[in-house]
Design a protein around this motif. Structure first.
Motif, mmCIF file in Angstrom:
data_model
loop_
_atom_site.group_PDB
_atom_site.id
_atom_site.type_symbol
_atom_site.label_atom_id
_atom_site.label_comp_id
_atom_site.label_asym_id
_atom_site.label_seq_id
_atom_site.Cartn_x
_atom_site.Cartn_y
_atom_site.Cartn_z
ATOM 1 N N LYS A 222 1.078 4.091 -2.677
ATOM 2 C CA LYS A 222 0.486 5.471 -2.344
ATOM 3 C C LYS A 222 1.867 6.505 -3.052
ATOM 4 O O LYS A 222 1.613 7.430 -3.777
ATOM 5 C CB LYS A 222 0.569 5.480 -1.149
ATOM 6 C CG LYS A 222 0.479 7.019 -0.666
ATOM 7 C CD LYS A 222 -0.159 7.309 0.999
ATOM 8 C CE LYS A 222 -0.608 8.682 1.096
ATOM 9 N NZ LYS A 222 -0.737 8.859 2.764
ATOM 10 N N TYR A 223 3.277 5.935 -2.797
ATOM 11 C CA TYR A 223 4.206 6.436 -3.444
ATOM 12 C C TYR A 223 4.423 6.672 -4.848
ATOM 13 O O TYR A 223 4.534 7.733 -5.251
ATOM 14 C CB TYR A 223 5.563 6.017 -2.637
ATOM 15 C CG TYR A 223 6.697 6.515 -2.961
ATOM 16 C CD1 TYR A 223 7.115 7.954 -2.370
ATOM 17 C CD2 TYR A 223 7.739 6.361 -4.004
ATOM 18 C CE1 TYR A 223 8.310 8.662 -2.793
ATOM 19 C CE2 TYR A 223 9.033 6.888 -4.279
ATOM 20 C CZ TYR A 223 9.100 8.098 -3.719
ATOM 21 O OH TYR A 223 10.102 8.825 -3.965
ATOM 22 N N VAL B 143 0.903 -1.235 0.124
ATOM 23 C CA VAL B 143 -0.163 0.057 0.235
ATOM 24 C C VAL B 143 0.811 1.207 -0.040
ATOM 25 O O VAL B 143 0.557 2.286 -0.842
ATOM 26 C CB VAL B 143 -1.039 0.029 1.100
ATOM 27 C CG1 VAL B 143 -1.789 1.344 1.464
ATOM 28 C CG2 VAL B 143 -1.983 -1.097 0.923
#
Length: 121
Positions: free
Chosen positions: A95-96, A91
């Motif tokens: 996200k990054y 996750v």
């Protein structure tokens, strides 16, 4: 009697260490004096002491809590180590880095799936 649960704020290192080990740790604000942690001198003995104390007591809490979980919730370690921790890594990477989506394929999804997709976009 109903069990009481800690809030997230009551579960912080600086709260748990004095309660469980009888040791007061310096606050982050005291240690950094308004600076960001990466602005501190990594060779300074106070910086080293602060970082080592945080690491040491985090590890002590890890062992203490795992003893409790191993005794009362035996499947907890499996859930954390095999499911939650790996999922958190992926996750974080998504996200990054972002997540690639086949927009054309998403357009031909059934209506029920499209409404889910647009609600999260």
């Amino acid at each position: 009697m109903r069990p009481s649960f800690r809030t997230l704020a009551d579960s912080a290192l600086k709260t748990l260490v004095p309660e469980l080990f009888g040791v007061e740790l310096p606050s982050f604000e005291t240690m950094t004096a308004g600076r960001y942690f990466d602005e501190l001198d990594p060779q300074d003995s106070e910086t080293i002491r602060y970082a080592c104390a945080d690491s040491d007591y985090t590890l002590r809490l890890y062992y203490l809590f795992n003893q409790w979980f191993d005794r009362y919730l035996r499947k907890h370690r499996f859930i954390v180590e095999k499911l939650e921790s790996p999922a958190a890594v992926y996750v974080g990477l998504m996200k990054y880095n972002g997540l690639l989506v086949d927009e054309e394929r998403m357009r031909i999804l059934p209506v029920s799936m499209r409404s889910l997709w647009s609600a999260t976009a």
